[in-house]
Design a protein around this motif. Structure first.
Motif: not given
Length: 560
Positions: A439-446, A484-488, A492-495, A538-546
């Motif tokens: 079961i999905t318990v977290g969803l994030g994009m990067g 993945l950080l977003g899913a948790l 994600a921007a925090s070093e 897309s447009a020189g980038s890669v989008l991930c859904t985790a």
């Protein structure tokens, strides 16, 4: 056992013979003296402990084994001291004949102590010894014992005391000149004479314990050969079975952390057994001992415990196989075997000072530490079961590989173990992807640009992540890490969080993840045990859904 054959055997199995002569000879001499000490200790335990006065002369496996080990080093030392094969037994008979047949005071003293008939028989037979170049150890043993001046328990005590003295005499040449000059209470005699007398006293001890020297040497050959002579692996015990009743020939098992001090095995996307804990007051990592079961599968083709968990018991045909080989008693035996391995490895580590507080201890870091006595004990436990037919070297492989995997799991606290029965091999990765259908318990994009800068890559990815990722896949791993950080539920921007998740991505975009610190705490809070990723360019980038995935059973527990 022919003495000539044993000469060849010792030379063939001498692993230090290629070292410089003096170094190799020193190893052999110290090895012989060490084995004398082990033999004396084994005899003392027998005399003082196991029945004492009533059955002091009844042999046990330890005495037989130590006698054989001493003879191996004796022959190795003789070969090295003489720069080639030397018949130390024939040399000893010649020395005894000269000594007993002499006319000096020593010869008269010896003659007075010997049985007259035994002396006459010895002198007659010694003249023509050996009667054949193919003579046996028993031939020497029977003839040499005719020169024994005492018998019974008195002779056992004499042998122990004299062997210590001969050991000191053997090592005397290695002393500095000043020490040799100052310590004159130890004789200076030719090495071959000393080795011959050691052979006599070892042989006499075998006689007193009613042991055939031929059998002692044959047992020693079996012991030594298990490391030096590796043959074809034993046929897998389920080879003739339906594939549904066989272990998979290649498979992965993931060890996933599901809480503090708690792990779970996954096989084929499903839990393999109950959650694992140490069941001990201290955190000793024993919860990972199941990896030794996997080593048994890889190297022995055997594990009734894992076979049961995989539901691959052999129920078709002869149901006695299911009852005996795959049943409860066999499972208990397997757990006993693993506990014995762990206990012996831990005992050795403590005795040698290899245990460091707060760090996992590598059990049996060298194959030579897996002693023959342990292997014999384990085979005794499994007598009557199919695994009894596996060779000693296969057992050694299983123990060594299993303890290596155990150590890595204790260090990493998680990991994926790949079992390859076709090649009898185990491999380990510190990251996991159990492929749970949950079961999905977290969803994030990067997202990440397809050509990320070196600065960005070095900031977000560890050295291990960069080394494991092809240049063309770096953008995908960067995007996956942010997702993945977003899913948790972490920024994600925090070093601060970048180093808390290690990510690997295979060619099929399967995510392998290792979390630590706050990221791990968050995964535990969500009950996340696996992660999935999808990518789009897309447009020189890669989008991930985790997505973070929890096991259905864990979510059901929360809802109760």
């Amino acid at each position: 056992m022919q003495v000539a054959h044993y000469q060849q055997f010792v030379r063939h199995t001498n692993q230090f013979i290629t070292k410089p002569r003096d170094e190799a000879l020193s190893i052999a001499m110290y090895g012989l003296v060490g084995e004398i000490g082990q033999l004396v200790a084994a005899v003392k335990k027998k005399v003082l402990g196991e029945g004492g006065e009533t059955n002091w002369d009844q042999p046990n496996d330890e005495i037989r084994e130590e006698l054989g080990d001493a003879f191996w080093y004796l022959f190795a030392a003789a070969q090295l001291a003489n720069d080639g094969p030397f018949d130390v037994l024939t040399g000893d008979i010649e020395n005894l004949r000269a000594e007993i047949g002499g006319t000096d005071e020593r010869a008269r003293t010896i003659a007075a102590a010997l049985d007259p008939q035994a002396r006459t028989d010895f002198m007659k037979e010694a003249v023509r010894f050996p009667e054949s170049p193919d003579f046996l150890f028993d031939d020497y043993q029977k003839l040499a014992f005719k020169t024994a001046r005492t018998d019974g328990k008195v002779l056992i005590e004499v042998c122990q005391a004299v062997l210590w003295q001969l050991g000191a005499e053997l090592l005397r040449p290695s002393l500095p000149a000043i020490e040799i000059d100052l310590n004159q209470n130890v004789a200076d005699r030719p090495t071959n004479v000393v080795l011959g007398e050691i052979a006599w006293h070892l042989s006499a001890m075998a006689s007193l314990y009613h042991l055939s020297l031929d059998n002692v040497i044959a047992f020693n050959c079996t012991k030594v050969s298990f490391r030096s002579e590796r043959g074809t692996p034993t046929v897998l015990h389920d080879e003739a079975r339906d594939p549904k009743e066989q272990f998979p020939r290649c498979f992965d098992v993931s060890f996933v952390r599901v809480g503090p001090g708690q792990s779970r095995m996954y096989f084929g996307g499903r839990p393999l057994g109950d959650d694992l804990t140490d069941n001990f007051y201290d955190d000793d990592g024993y919860r990972f001992h199941d990896v030794i079961h996997l080593a048994f599968i890889a190297h022995l083709g055997w594990s009734p415990v894992i076979r049961g968990l995989m539901k691959r018991k052999r129920k078709s045909g002869n149901n006695r196989v299911d009852e005996v080989e795959d049943g409860g008693r066999a499972k208990v035996v397997e757990e006993l075997v693993i506990k014995a391995i762990h206990s012996e490895g831990d005992r050795q580590a403590r005795a040698s000072g290899r245990c460091i507080v707060g760090q996992p201890t590598r059990l049996f870091p060298r194959r030579s530490l897996i002693n023959f006595r342990l292997l014999k004990t384990l085979r005794m436990y499994v007598e009557g079961l199919e695994v009894w037919h596996n060779t000693y070297w296969e057992w050694e492989d299983a123990i060594f590989a299993g303890c290596e995997m155990f150590h890595q799991l204790c260090q990493e606290m998680q990991g994926t173990v790949h079992v390859d029965l076709a090649n009898r091999r185990l491999t380990f990765e510190p990251i996991v992807s159990p492929n749970v259908q949950g079961i999905t318990v977290g969803l994030g994009m990067g997202a990440a640009v397809l050509a990320p800068s070196d600065c960005e890559v070095k900031k977000m990815l560890s050295t291990q992540e960069r080394a494991a990722t092809a240049q063309s896949r770096l953008a995908y791993v960067l995007a996956a890490k942010r997702a993945l950080l977003g899913a948790l539920g972490l920024e994600a921007a925090s070093e601060a969080y970048w180093s808390q998740i290690e990510v690997r991505l295979d060619d099929m975009n399967t995510l392998y993840v290792k979390a630590r610190d706050k990221a791990l705490d968050r995964a535990w809070a969500l009950r996340a045990v696996d992660y999935k990723a999808a990518f789009i360019e897309s447009a020189g980038s890669v989008l991930c859904t985790a997505t973070a995935i929890a096991d259905v059973a864990d979510v059901a527990d929360i809802s109760k």
